[in-house]
Design a protein around this motif. Structure first.
Motif, PDB file in Angstrom:
ATOM      1  N   LYS A   1       1.208  -1.487   0.719  1.00 18.09           N
ATOM      2  CA  LYS A   1       0.618  -3.112   1.049  1.00 18.09           C
ATOM      3  C   LYS A   1       1.428  -3.597   2.287  1.00 18.09           C
ATOM      4  O   LYS A   1       2.637  -3.187   2.448  1.00 18.09           O
ATOM      5  N   PRO A   2       0.721  -3.540   3.846  1.00 15.03           N
ATOM      6  CA  PRO A   2       1.920  -3.751   4.126  1.00 15.03           C
ATOM      7  C   PRO A   2       2.829  -5.104   4.459  1.00 15.03           C
ATOM      8  O   PRO A   2       2.398  -6.378   4.310  1.00 15.03           O
ATOM      9  N   LYS A   3       3.953  -5.317   5.124  1.00 15.60           N
ATOM     10  CA  LYS A   3       4.714  -5.911   4.741  1.00 15.60           C
ATOM     11  C   LYS A   3       6.107  -6.053   6.132  1.00 15.60           C
ATOM     12  O   LYS A   3       5.912  -4.810   6.444  1.00 15.60           O
TER      13      LYS A   3
ATOM     14  N   LYS B   1      -4.120  -9.962   7.511  1.00 16.75           N
ATOM     15  CA  LYS B   1      -5.781  -9.877   7.103  1.00 16.75           C
ATOM     16  C   LYS B   1      -5.304  -8.720   6.354  1.00 16.75           C
ATOM     17  O   LYS B   1      -6.635  -8.213   5.750  1.00 16.75           O
ATOM     18  N   MET B   2      -5.394  -7.088   7.091  1.00 18.46           N
ATOM     19  CA  MET B   2      -5.633  -6.065   6.486  1.00 18.46           C
ATOM     20  C   MET B   2      -5.604  -6.231   5.116  1.00 18.46           C
ATOM     21  O   MET B   2      -4.703  -6.390   4.982  1.00 18.46           O
ATOM     22  N   PRO B   3      -6.502  -4.945   4.422  1.00 24.28           N
ATOM     23  CA  PRO B   3      -6.272  -4.584   2.627  1.00 24.28           C
ATOM     24  C   PRO B   3      -4.922  -3.537   3.125  1.00 24.28           C
ATOM     25  O   PRO B   3      -4.722  -2.868   4.064  1.00 24.28           O
ATOM     26  N   PRO B   4      -5.189  -3.510   2.356  1.00 25.65           N
ATOM     27  CA  PRO B   4      -3.793  -2.193   1.438  1.00 25.65           C
ATOM     28  C   PRO B   4      -4.393  -0.916   2.565  1.00 25.65           C
ATOM     29  O   PRO B   4      -5.726  -0.494   2.725  1.00 25.65           O
ATOM     30  N   TRP B   5      -3.445  -0.011   2.736  1.00 32.44           N
ATOM     31  CA  TRP B   5      -3.522   1.263   3.606  1.00 32.44           C
ATOM     32  C   TRP B   5      -2.998   2.632   2.743  1.00 32.44           C
ATOM     33  O   TRP B   5      -2.440   1.953   1.214  1.00 32.44           O
ATOM     34  N   ILE B   6      -3.223   4.117   2.545  1.00 34.58           N
ATOM     35  CA  ILE B   6      -2.941   4.422   1.997  1.00 34.58           C
ATOM     36  C   ILE B   6      -1.570   4.528   2.449  1.00 34.58           C
ATOM     37  O   ILE B   6      -0.472   5.286   3.410  1.00 34.58           O
TER      38      ILE B   6
END
Length: 66
Positions: free
Chosen positions: A15-17, A39-44
């Motif tokens: 999760k971006p933060k 609003k981005m979905p989780p990244w790898i």
């Protein structure tokens, strides 16, 4: 042309933060970039020796007028 660069952390869960503007394009442009990024979905997530790790990422965004 207006450029905005935002630095953030991709956590071990992907999760971006912790967003921070590192290249200011003006308040309206900065806020729009932050709004979309949140609003981005989780990244790898990043990996180190097979384990998920948090990593910093800087994303550049350019606004081009016609």
């Amino acid at each position: 042309q207006i450029s905005v660069k935002v630095k953030f952390i991709v956590g071990v869960d992907g999760k971006p933060k912790n967003y921070a503007v590192v290249q200011d394009g003006g308040e309206e442009f900065n806020q729009e970039v932050l709004r979309v990024l949140k609003k981005m979905p989780p990244w790898i997530p990043g990996k180190d020796n097979g384990k998920n790790v948090a990593v910093y990422y800087v994303i550049p965004v350019k606004f081009v007028g016609e």
